[in-house]
Design a protein around this motif. Sequence first.
Motif, PDB file in Angstrom:
ATOM      1  N   GLU A  45       0.836  -1.208   0.000  1.00 63.35           N
ATOM      2  CA  GLU A  45       0.000   0.000   0.000  1.00 63.35           C
ATOM      3  C   GLU A  45       0.870   1.258   0.000  1.00 63.35           C
ATOM      4  OE1 GLU A  45      -3.773  -2.228   2.183  1.00 63.35           O
ATOM      5  OE2 GLU A  45      -2.314  -1.157   3.400  1.00 63.35           O
ATOM      6  N   LEU A  48       2.563   2.061  -3.310  1.00 68.37           N
ATOM      7  CA  LEU A  48       1.670   2.731  -4.248  1.00 68.37           C
ATOM      8  C   LEU A  48       1.475   4.196  -3.853  1.00 68.37           C
ATOM      9  CD1 LEU A  48      -0.052   2.084  -6.727  1.00 68.37           C
ATOM     10  CD2 LEU A  48      -1.930   1.565  -5.178  1.00 68.37           C
ATOM     11  N   SER A  49       1.385   4.440  -2.559  1.00 70.62           N
ATOM     12  CA  SER A  49       1.140   5.818  -2.082  1.00 70.62           C
ATOM     13  C   SER A  49       2.320   6.730  -2.392  1.00 70.62           C
ATOM     14  CB  SER A  49       0.915   5.842  -0.569  1.00 70.62           C
ATOM     15  OG  SER A  49      -0.114   4.977  -0.214  1.00 70.62           O
ATOM     16  N   VAL A  52       2.532   8.368  -5.756  1.00 74.88           N
ATOM     17  CA  VAL A  52       1.387   9.262  -5.937  1.00 74.88           C
ATOM     18  C   VAL A  52       1.603  10.559  -5.164  1.00 74.88           C
ATOM     19  CG1 VAL A  52      -1.096   9.535  -5.565  1.00 74.88           C
ATOM     20  CG2 VAL A  52      -0.192   7.342  -6.345  1.00 74.88           C
ATOM     21  N   PHE A  53       2.113  10.413  -3.939  1.00 71.68           N
ATOM     22  CA  PHE A  53       2.412  11.613  -3.153  1.00 71.68           C
ATOM     23  C   PHE A  53       3.468  12.472  -3.845  1.00 71.68           C
ATOM     24  CE2 PHE A  53       0.235   9.697   0.492  1.00 71.68           C
ATOM     25  CZ  PHE A  53      -0.338  10.824   1.045  1.00 71.68           C
ATOM     26  N   ALA A  56       1.853  14.239  -6.691  1.00 69.66           N
ATOM     27  CA  ALA A  56       1.001  15.300  -6.143  1.00 69.66           C
ATOM     28  C   ALA A  56       1.847  16.467  -5.667  1.00 69.66           C
ATOM     29  CB  ALA A  56       0.141  14.747  -5.000  1.00 69.66           C
ATOM     30  N   ILE A  59       3.012  18.494  -8.696  1.00 71.29           N
ATOM     31  CA  ILE A  59       1.907  19.303  -9.234  1.00 71.29           C
ATOM     32  C   ILE A  59       1.610  20.461  -8.294  1.00 71.29           C
ATOM     33  CG2 ILE A  59      -0.537  19.270  -9.851  1.00 71.29           C
ATOM     34  CD1 ILE A  59      -0.123  16.307 -10.615  1.00 71.29           C
ATOM     35  N   PHE A  60       1.629  20.156  -6.991  1.00 71.28           N
ATOM     36  CA  PHE A  60       1.367  21.191  -5.995  1.00 71.28           C
ATOM     37  C   PHE A  60       2.325  22.360  -6.182  1.00 71.28           C
ATOM     38  CE2 PHE A  60       2.702  22.981  -1.900  1.00 71.28           C
ATOM     39  CZ  PHE A  60       1.508  23.472  -1.435  1.00 71.28           C
ATOM     40  N   PRO A 100      -3.448  16.272 -17.205  1.00 70.13           N
ATOM     41  CA  PRO A 100      -3.928  15.616 -15.974  1.00 70.13           C
ATOM     42  C   PRO A 100      -4.553  14.255 -16.254  1.00 70.13           C
ATOM     43  CG  PRO A 100      -4.720  17.873 -16.093  1.00 70.13           C
ATOM     44  CD  PRO A 100      -4.096  17.567 -17.403  1.00 70.13           C
ATOM     45  N   LEU A 104      -3.365  10.897 -14.489  1.00 66.72           N
ATOM     46  CA  LEU A 104      -4.296  10.091 -13.687  1.00 66.72           C
ATOM     47  C   LEU A 104      -4.400   8.670 -14.232  1.00 66.72           C
ATOM     48  CD1 LEU A 104      -6.914  12.866 -13.066  1.00 66.72           C
ATOM     49  CD2 LEU A 104      -5.608  11.674 -11.310  1.00 66.72           C
ATOM     50  N   ALA A 105      -4.392   8.553 -15.560  1.00 65.33           N
ATOM     51  CA  ALA A 105      -4.431   7.207 -16.138  1.00 65.33           C
ATOM     52  C   ALA A 105      -3.192   6.430 -15.710  1.00 65.33           C
ATOM     53  CB  ALA A 105      -4.519   7.299 -17.659  1.00 65.33           C
ATOM     54  N   ILE A 107      -1.625   6.766 -12.985  1.00 64.54           N
ATOM     55  CA  ILE A 107      -1.796   6.348 -11.587  1.00 64.54           C
ATOM     56  C   ILE A 107      -2.807   5.214 -11.490  1.00 64.54           C
ATOM     57  CG2 ILE A 107      -2.610   7.112  -9.320  1.00 64.54           C
ATOM     58  CD1 ILE A 107      -1.546   9.880  -9.986  1.00 64.54           C
ATOM     59  N   ALA A 108      -3.810   5.254 -12.362  1.00 65.32           N
ATOM     60  CA  ALA A 108      -4.896   4.272 -12.267  1.00 65.32           C
ATOM     61  C   ALA A 108      -4.399   2.853 -12.528  1.00 65.32           C
ATOM     62  CB  ALA A 108      -6.010   4.627 -13.260  1.00 65.32           C
ATOM     63  N   THR A 111      -2.802   1.275  -9.566  1.00 60.01           N
ATOM     64  CA  THR A 111      -3.828   1.238  -8.518  1.00 60.01           C
ATOM     65  C   THR A 111      -4.695  -0.002  -8.683  1.00 60.01           C
ATOM     66  OG1 THR A 111      -3.903   3.634  -8.364  1.00 60.01           O
ATOM     67  CG2 THR A 111      -5.823   2.442  -7.551  1.00 60.01           C
ATOM     68  N   THR A 114      -2.871  -3.202  -7.887  1.00 63.94           N
ATOM     69  CA  THR A 114      -2.724  -3.475  -6.457  1.00 63.94           C
ATOM     70  C   THR A 114      -4.061  -3.851  -5.822  1.00 63.94           C
ATOM     71  OG1 THR A 114      -1.018  -1.768  -6.508  1.00 63.94           O
ATOM     72  CG2 THR A 114      -1.687  -2.569  -4.345  1.00 63.94           C
TER      73      THR A 114
ATOM     74  N   MET B 326     -10.752   9.456  -9.846  1.00 61.06           N
ATOM     75  CA  MET B 326      -9.563  10.127 -10.374  1.00 61.06           C
ATOM     76  C   MET B 326      -9.949  11.108 -11.469  1.00 61.06           C
ATOM     77  SD  MET B 326      -6.796   7.097 -10.584  1.00 61.06           S
ATOM     78  CE  MET B 326      -6.250   6.270  -9.095  1.00 61.06           C
ATOM     79  N   PHE B 327     -10.882  10.675 -12.331  1.00 60.64           N
ATOM     80  CA  PHE B 327     -11.133  11.500 -13.501  1.00 60.64           C
ATOM     81  C   PHE B 327     -12.024  12.703 -13.214  1.00 60.64           C
ATOM     82  CE2 PHE B 327      -8.993   8.051 -15.482  1.00 60.64           C
ATOM     83  CZ  PHE B 327      -8.233   8.707 -16.419  1.00 60.64           C
ATOM     84  N   ILE B 365      -6.567  23.677  -4.189  1.00 62.56           N
ATOM     85  CA  ILE B 365      -5.606  22.807  -4.883  1.00 62.56           C
ATOM     86  C   ILE B 365      -5.122  21.723  -3.919  1.00 62.56           C
ATOM     87  CG2 ILE B 365      -3.278  22.711  -5.853  1.00 62.56           C
ATOM     88  CD1 ILE B 365      -3.808  25.562  -6.922  1.00 62.56           C
ATOM     89  N   LEU B 369      -5.696  17.783  -4.508  1.00 67.53           N
ATOM     90  CA  LEU B 369      -4.613  16.809  -4.647  1.00 67.53           C
ATOM     91  C   LEU B 369      -4.732  15.695  -3.607  1.00 67.53           C
ATOM     92  CD1 LEU B 369      -1.603  19.173  -5.414  1.00 67.53           C
ATOM     93  CD2 LEU B 369      -2.626  17.494  -6.955  1.00 67.53           C
ATOM     94  N   VAL B 376      -6.685   6.457  -4.893  1.00 70.76           N
ATOM     95  CA  VAL B 376      -5.789   5.312  -4.998  1.00 70.76           C
ATOM     96  C   VAL B 376      -6.195   4.328  -3.894  1.00 70.76           C
ATOM     97  CG1 VAL B 376      -3.375   4.598  -4.952  1.00 70.76           C
ATOM     98  CG2 VAL B 376      -4.013   6.812  -5.903  1.00 70.76           C
ATOM     99  N   PRO B 378      -5.800   1.305  -2.559  1.00 75.94           N
ATOM    100  CA  PRO B 378      -4.984   0.703  -1.504  1.00 75.94           C
ATOM    101  C   PRO B 378      -4.416   1.743  -0.530  1.00 75.94           C
ATOM    102  CG  PRO B 378      -4.488  -0.292  -3.608  1.00 75.94           C
ATOM    103  CD  PRO B 378      -5.340   0.891  -3.898  1.00 75.94           C
ATOM    104  N   SER B 379      -4.118   2.953  -1.020  1.00 76.44           N
ATOM    105  CA  SER B 379      -3.714   4.013  -0.092  1.00 76.44           C
ATOM    106  C   SER B 379      -4.874   4.389   0.801  1.00 76.44           C
ATOM    107  CB  SER B 379      -3.273   5.272  -0.845  1.00 76.44           C
ATOM    108  OG  SER B 379      -2.310   4.968  -1.799  1.00 76.44           O
TER     109      SER B 379
END
Lengths: 343, 629
Positions: A45, A48-49, A52-53, A56, A59-60, A100, A104-105, A107-108, A111, A114, B326-327, B365, B369, B376, B378-379
């Motif tokens: 888990e 995967l996180s 993604v973090f 993010a 992007i942030f 985006p 996202l795809a 990331i998907a 996801t 898992t 997500m989308f 934002i 995010l 996600v 599992p997260s």
Amino acid sequence: MRRGRTARRVASLVSLGFFIVLTACAQNAPQDTFHNLGGPVARKELNLSTPVFLVAAIIFFLVEGALVYATIRFRARSDRDVPVQVHGNRVLEVTWTLIPAVILAAIAVPTIGTIFSLASTPSGPNVVRVDLTARQWWWEYKYPDLGVVTANEMHIPLGKNVAIKLRSVDVIHSFWVPRLAGKQDVIPGRTNDLYFSADKAGTYLGQCAEFCALSHANMRLRVIAEPQAKFDAWVQQQKADAIAPTGGDAAHGMDLLLKNQCIFCHTIRGTQAAGKVGPDLTHVAGRMTFAGATFDFTTDNLIKWVSDAPAMKPGAKMGRGLADYHLTPDDVRAIVAYLESLK
Amino acid sequence: MDAAIETRPGVFKRPTATTGAWSWFSTVDHKKIGILYGATAILFFVVGGIEALLIRLQLAKPDGNVLSPSAYNQAFTMHGITMIFLVVMPLGAAFANYLLPLMIGARDVAFPRLNAFSYWVFALAGIFIYSSFFLGGAPNGGWFGYAPLSTKAFSPGHNMDFYALGLLILGVASTASAVNLLVTVVNMRAPGMSLMRMPVFVWMVFVVQFLLVFALPVLTVGLIQLIFDRLMGTNFFNATKGGDPLLWQHLFWLFGHPEVYILILPAMGIVSEVLPTFSRKPLFGYPVVVFSGIAIGFMGWGVWAHHMFATGLGPVANSAFAVSTMFIAVPTGVKVFNWTATMWGGSLRLKTPMLFSIGFVTMFIIGGLSGVTHAVVPSDYQQTDTYYIVAHFHYVLFGGAMFGLFSGVYYWWPKVFGKLLNERVGKLHFWLMLIGFNLTFAPFHILGLQGMVRRTYTYPKGRGWDGWNFVSTVGAFVIALSLLVFFYNVIVTRRRGAVAGNDPWDARTIEWTTSSPPPEYNFAEIPVIHSVDDFWHRKYVEDKEGRLVRVPSGGADEEEHDRGSGVTDGHGDDHHAIHMPSPSYFPLLAAIGMPIFAYGLIYSRILIAAGALIMLTGLYGWALEPGSE
């Protein structure tokens, strides 16, 4: 010149902020989902996180950076400033819709991978099966293949998969041991599945994660991961009936306990106490904690508990020893002595 | 006509006053109703804020004992119910009510008395829910009211009766209001105002009304099943009798997720008005921003189960809802990019409304995010039901919605009350709120990832949570201080605020063409609309390079332009001849019947009958009285 100094100041402030956050994360947090994970499920888990973090965070900084830059750069110098009137830009719109979507795809895909890999519950002779029952506000664990029943503190052997069937007899609860696995809700009328394993020995703290009324905060739990030999020894000890104390306070306490209402709710194998409402007490003294893994198993705590359980744990279903069961303080001490003998 | 009124018996005398304290009880003027919505919501905001402070005091250190566990459960439940149903939703309704007719060039909403009814039902439902504090205890099962905990077997007191019945009544208010505003937008736009010339705020409110009309019935079904289970012994959610606790979750979140967009879209609309005005540039990509709002509205229906990833829906459902969740970030991101592009290259006047709007975008934002990280799955197994989630939705609903709504408060205050809120005090308010907000809620991210579970009245020492909890409590009081600054601003402005004039911000939309505050009839002549940001284009034209040029000799020409194109609706310049709906007590009377009926369901059949009778009397009186006299 001036702008450079401001930028340096901002940069040092930002890094100071990061430093504070990092030190805060590094402090000892036994339910941390990011550090000192104890098994492959939690790690899967986290693996995967983490990316993604990171995405993010990038992007942030880009988007917030653009906003802050725009706010500073395009401040009106005077009220008469007249900016160029831009109404839109088709290429830009398509670009910032597609980018985006692509991220996202991306990331998907992992996801979903898992999700499915976590959903395939392991089976076979090498799997330790546990039937879990959640109640307001404690956990019961039955090991159907091993003939063991215990509460709140789950022992598991290192390296083996533990497959848990989760059921609730009252409201919705959620079983969570952060350093071993994510949550699984426990829902009345349903049987849910959860599996995990531990590859580091130790005691893992957890707690109920779904609001379940008054003592939701006091519905904690522990998982004790130990080497196979130690686990086998624990199983052997748990399977045995309780040994009746031969004299002293403890024997008196046993008498009192068996004569009182205690036996309608609690089981102590080897005696006529066979209640099914409260935790099995056959080897209660083998646990570190009691009452939803909330209190340390100490003489003082036990005396307080037997004297007046609801005062210690709001909503506790067990009556008040002194007021409801008409025990004297001496009776309570004797019963506690008996409980402490139930190793 | 006067004689006819005098012959009626006392109580049924048609109210005529449009000023004075009593006029507020009979008003059907959308502007007054908007003010009522706003004032009531702010009042509840203070109450919900006090509940939040109590929660933060309790959690400031481990093993806190400021609140008892039972009081804590009531506090966090009521905090949620209050902020969602009694603050952010009605604040959206306040802006919609006041501004929507002004922005589309109408004299009122389509059904003025229904509008009054909506407000009174909302206000009385709020009082009904809060009365539970004095009648044995407030709702204590969470704003989400998960069954079977919310059923009689596990919540035997009346607490959750007030929850179910209160939300049901609030649903009536919102549904009536939604129908009203939908009809208003569809039918009452000024000549020339095609859909794609409507201000973005109007668009977002329009989308929200659709969401309300479709989402509330889903909640209503769930609530009625819950009430049946509680009061009549049915077993919809009773697993031991074949019912299904998860049914409640599906119904609740099928309402609950569109509800999130019901809360945030009006704020997005406000920001889409404020950013262009204070950047002195048109909104970048107007049609894209509008379409994104519509897309969010549609996609909001396909994501509800992301609240339920840990319930055991299975990998297929979890994957599907992960992808849809997500989308939905795509149209949301598109909006953020367009707002940024609106500011880019502009001439930014960083007045208080603009600061709050920029605050909205920057904080939203972060919430957006962190929202993607929940998708996600599992997260999310790790994150759900922890403070990480609490951080996420406060960044969306406070950093987002509330900042946007405050931006609207500062922006339209001069239009509504004729005076500009003090800029210096306003800026102090903004910075305190921004700092306090981040102090309070940023630590929640860390706490959640460190395993701190939500909705627990206490936590033990030694979990590593002490420090950030304390920081958060300090932050909560900084937010409280910022609100005191806001109220101080209101008082100072009332006493000696600068007079606003019609158009203090050099704004873009037509509500700024009329006086501040606007007359009862809004516009002496219904304006004719030629473009998006119509008012702006009356003031400025663009040269060949896209540079702004003020229309020569602005004012006079403007009025001529106005007069030349105005529709006179047969009344000419005689403003007093404009036909406005008359005040009425009947909406209030009909509304009063509802909570009485609900008390009856809890306590006694006589009250049911009394409530029904009052409601019917109100409705009959309403139906039989002429719309205006």
